[in-house]
Motif scaffolding. Structure first.
Motif, PDB file in Angstrom:
ATOM      1  N   LEU A  40      48.993  44.323  50.388  1.00  0.00           N
ATOM      2  CA  LEU A  40      47.965  43.409  49.902  1.00  0.00           C
ATOM      3  C   LEU A  40      47.158  44.060  48.781  1.00  0.00           C
ATOM      4  O   LEU A  40      46.886  43.452  47.732  1.00  0.00           O
TER       5      LEU A  40
ATOM      6  N   VAL B 246      46.917  42.767  44.956  1.00  0.00           N
ATOM      7  CA  VAL B 246      45.640  42.372  44.362  1.00  0.00           C
ATOM      8  C   VAL B 246      45.356  43.195  43.111  1.00  0.00           C
ATOM      9  O   VAL B 246      44.957  42.669  42.073  1.00  0.00           O
TER      10      VAL B 246
ATOM     11  N   THR C 147      47.590  42.178  40.253  1.00  0.00           N
ATOM     12  CA  THR C 147      47.202  40.867  39.734  1.00  0.00           C
ATOM     13  C   THR C 147      45.934  40.968  38.906  1.00  0.00           C
ATOM     14  O   THR C 147      45.788  40.289  37.885  1.00  0.00           O
ATOM     15  N   ALA C 148      45.007  41.833  39.332  1.00  0.00           N
ATOM     16  CA  ALA C 148      43.725  41.941  38.634  1.00  0.00           C
ATOM     17  C   ALA C 148      43.831  42.800  37.380  1.00  0.00           C
ATOM     18  O   ALA C 148      42.920  42.789  36.546  1.00  0.00           O
TER      19      ALA C 148
ATOM     20  N   VAL D  67      39.273  45.512  49.110  1.00  0.00           N
ATOM     21  CA  VAL D  67      40.294  44.659  49.732  1.00  0.00           C
ATOM     22  C   VAL D  67      40.821  45.335  51.002  1.00  0.00           C
ATOM     23  O   VAL D  67      40.933  44.710  52.058  1.00  0.00           O
TER      24      VAL D  67
END
Lengths: 328, 505
Positions: A82, A86, A89-90, A107
């Motif tokens: 995860l 994340v 993606t960021a 996160v």
């Protein structure tokens, strides 16, 4: 072992046993390979111990309060997956820098918190058996990470990984970050277990939850907190773990739950709850890691037998614990 | 038949027992005769259990002789004693809850036909053995479904199967109701009729008077009186046990009644109690009587947030909702359980941990102040006269000292309203007297107190007012001179005139 059997009262045996075993292992290692006691090897052993160690400290509380959590290994893999997803993606939005690493850490911490809370809610509010609940969530997280990685491996963007790496490989004052974090978690855990109402309540609940309930202890809340705390610690361990390899797959964190539970038991915490000690868990983790390390450094026994020797140590630890009980 | 003529089947002669440097039994004698019931009484810690353990081969004597049929023997373990027909029935049942009656009776000595169990034969034998005890429990029923007295019968049947001629029972009636006790005593008479020698301990002296032929009284590890039971009355027995005169067992009821502390209306505990209503004033002791199973315990567990319940509850005039035990405690209401071993105390932990468990917040400000805890323990040990080593696990304290510790633990949380369930179960008369004094003293301090008890004498002797429960309802209220054993039994059994209940507002 001869030293251990010489100390006659069995009550002390469970206290001294793990320490003696650790000392024996260190002496053995030092005799077999001169590099064993080098700063590099010691740092390596402690850093490797850190992941399981941080998780095992949390596991000590869960087990002391009469619970169990089989899901931590899968949970770590899922959180790692995860976190990587994340952060990747960021990346186009945030760019490489401290903020994106902090985002990844947040996160991981929140995912751990929620995962622990989910286990805790199912166990304490719905009254389900901890073994069953965490066996279920173990399967769920393991499957989720495989799904996230589409059966393969999730890799952190290469440049981001290089930026993040110091969290595992770097350090301060010559001590690596994982070791520092591990030490802080241990000190905090020991204090929490030994000197706070929470630690006392965990032992009371594990010892006899009816007595705790009739004594107005908030049994469900304390139990819940042990799982939440373990979840957060899994998150912290993952934060340290991701920069090491920069990837997560369905094989990440495999069998960590069993290593953590084994460390807790080898350290002298009672598997059925009611009594736990954090410093013992640390010794348990070191013993289990050292066995692997010694086998790698020497060629007396094949390193493939690592598991067999660890298994024997675990069984031995439980035999010694049992000897404590009926010895009135 | 004069008992001096027959040879005792099992006897101890000048038996001493030491644990390390401490002698706990000093040259004690006892003789059990076939066909006679022998009662062994004494305060907790007087040495009764040690004596029973030596008689049954559980522990060897340090000095002196164990005599079987007049011959000295030394049992290596319990198995050898059992082989000679000596059986011990422990105070706590030694039965497997999830097995049937027959399976329990034959546990460890199952009948086989070839490789397989011979269930019909075991069932028939069980029925036969239980029949001898005039107990008609079905051998196929699970132990967990049985009443305490039936469980006791299964224990005895188990002993009979092993051709027992000496039956030793450690407080067989401690957990039995009055009716169940009567049944048990009948069975003991039947066994006596068959020539079995029976030894039992009890804190209930009326039972001793009712059934014992011979009597041995112990105090501080020595036998202080021994002889035919009919030479002593209850009062003399109590005095011999305690070693001093017991003038009055119950302290005077002289506390000042204050304002209403607790008002309960239309209170239901689903499955156990319906439409409970009562009031309780500060400085008052309210007794709750009723048979076991009448919903006494469940009602007050419901009130203390330990069970699902609903209804109107007012504390000091304010309507409150209590769903959890800690909410009750925060409102100043504490419930002291009847079951000190599985609900009251952590038997594998020390005195300090147990004492402060209920009020740990008072000792911790992030970190627990162990020095303050030790001070509290010192105070509790003095105030409640808790005897025994500080360093041992609570499980190895005597029942009386456990009860005092439980009491001290509850009082440490300083409740205004205190519910005490069976305050003196399984404790000796000296400690009982102490407990009664503590309770009245708490009332005198202005606390509101509820005492639930199966011992009617206790309810009557201690309470300002008595509520009798029957089948989950309040059957009646008795005050002053109207609170007699007879009146309580009538209400509890639902016979005779039922006192009209005025609803308290």
């Amino acid at each position: 072992m001869t030293i251990a059997t010489l100390s006659s009262p069995k009550i002390k045996m469970s206290v001294i046993g793990p320490i003696v075993a650790l000392v024996v292992l260190i002496i053995m290692g030092a005799l077999m390979n001169p590099n064993f006691l080098s700063a590099g090897n010691i740092s390596n052993v402690l850093s490797r111990s850190a992941f399981i160690g941080i998780i095992a400290v949390g596991m000590t509380f869960v087990i002391t309060a009469g619970g169990l959590d089989l899901s931590v290994g899968s949970m770590a893999a899922f959180i790692a997956g995860l976190m990587i997803l994340v952060m990747n993606t960021a990346l186009p939005v945030m760019g490489i820098g401290i903020p994106i690493v902090l985002l990844g850490m947040a996160v991981a911490l929140f995912a751990g918190l929620f995962a622990g809370m989910l286990n805790g809610v199912l166990i304490t509010r719905l009254g389900m058996d901890a073994f069953i609940v965490t066996l279920g969530s173990m399967g769920i997280y393991r499957s989720l990470v495989t799904w996230l990685a589409d059966g393969g491996t999730l890799s952190l963007d290469f440049s981001l990984r290089t930026f993040y790496q110091p969290v595992y490989y770097g350090g301060t004052l010559g001590v690596s970050w994982p070791i520092i974090v591990f030490a802080l978690v241990v000190i905090g855990g020991e204090l929490l277990m030994r000197s706070t109402a929470f630690g006392r309540h965990c032992a009371a609940i594990g010892s006899n939850d009816q007595v705790a309930r009739y004594s107005s202890v908030r049994v469900a809340r304390v139990r819940m907190l042990t799982y939440v705390m373990l979840g957060v610690l899994v998150g912290i361990a993952t934060i340290m773990y991701v920069p090491r390899l920069g990837s997560a797959s369905s094989a990440t964190g495999l069998l960590w739950e069993l290593e953590a539970i084994a460390a807790v038991i080898v350290g002298g915490t009672a598997l059925k709850g009611g009594f736990g000690r954090v410093w013992g868990t640390v010794i348990g983790v070191l013993i289990l890691t050292l066995i692997g390390n010694i086998l790698n450094l020497t060629d007396l026994v094949s390193p493939y037998l690592n598991g067999a020797i660890q298994g024997a140590i675990i069984i031995l630890a439980v035999v010694l614990q049992r000897g404590r009980k009926p010895g009135q | 038949m004069g008992h001096a003529v027959t040879t005792p089947i099992l006897a101890l002669s000048k038996v001493s027992k030491s644990f390390g440097p401490i002698e706990v039994l000093h040259g004690a004698d006892i003789a059990l005769h076939p066909g006679r019931v022998h009662a062994l009484i004494g305060e907790n810690g007087a040495g009764k259990s040690t004596m029973m353990k030596i008689l049954t081969g559980y522990q060897p004597p340090s000095a002196g002789l164990v005599m079987l049929q007049g011959q000295p023997v030394s049992f290596a373990d319990m198995g050898q004693a059992e082989a000679q027909g000596i059986s011990l029935i422990h105070q706590e049942f030694n039965l497997a809850d999830h097995l049937t009656v027959a399976e329990n009776i034959f546990l460890g000595s199952e009948l086989r036909r070839g490789w397989f169990l011979d269930k019909p034969a075991m069932r028939a034998r069980s029925r036969d053995l239980l029949g001898r005890l005039r107990c008609d429990v079905d051998p196929d029923r699970l132990i967990s479904d049985l009443s305490n007295s039936d469980k006791q019968m299964v224990e005895i049947a188990k002993a009979l199967l092993r051709d027992t001629n000496v039956l030793i029972m450690d407080e067989p009636t401690a957990v039995l109701t009055r009716t169940e006790t009567a049944v048990l005593l009948d069975q003991v008479r039947a066994l006596r009729g068959h020539g079995t020698a029976v030894l039992f301990t009890s804190h209930k002296l009326d039972e001793v008077v009712a059934i014992a032929d011979d009597l041995t009284i112990m105090r501080d590890g020595s036998v202080v009186w021994s002889g035919p039971a009919n030479e002593m009355d209850e009062h003399q027995m109590a005095e011999a046990m305690v070693g001093r005169e017991i003038s009055t067992l119950y302290p005077p009821k002289d506390s000042m009644k204050g304002a209403l502390a607790l008002e309960v209306e239309g209170f239901h505990v689903p499955g156990f109690a319906e439409d409970i209503h009562f009031t309780l004033r500060k400085g008052e002791v309210l007794g709750i009587a009723g048979l076991i199973g009448s919903g006494r315990t469940e009602t007050f567990e419901g009130l203390a947030g330990l069970r699902a319940a609903h209804g109107t509850v007012r504390i000091n005039g304010d309507t409150v909702t209590i769903r959890h035990p800690w909410e009750a405690l925060a409102l100043g209401l504490a419930y002291l359980t009847e079951d000190r071993k599985t609900r009251g105390l952590l038997l594998t932990k020390g005195l300090r941990e147990n004492l402060t468990l209920q009020s740990l917040h008072k000792f911790s400000n992030w970190v627990i102040n162990t020095r303050a805890e030790d001070a509290a323990l010192n105070h509790a040990v003095t105030e409640f006269d808790i005897r025994g080593s500080r360093s041992v696990d609570v499980g190895s304290l005597s029942g009386g000292n456990q009860q005092k510790l439980l009491f001290a633990k509850t009082m440490l949380s300083d409740p205004d309203i205190l519910v005490i369930d069976e305050p003196t179960r399984g404790i000796d008369i000296g400690t009982k007297q102490q407990m009664y004094e503590f309770i009245r003293k708490l009332a005198a301090e202005g606390r509101a107190i509820v005492v639930i008890s199966s011992e009617m004498q206790e309810v009557i002797g201690l309470s300002d007012r008595v509520l009798v429960m029957r089948q989950g309802r309040i059957a009646g209220e008795l005050t002053g001179d109207s609170a007699t054993e007879d009146a309580i039994v009538r209400l509890a059994m639902g016979v005779g005139q039922s006192a009209p209940l005025e609803r308290t507002a």
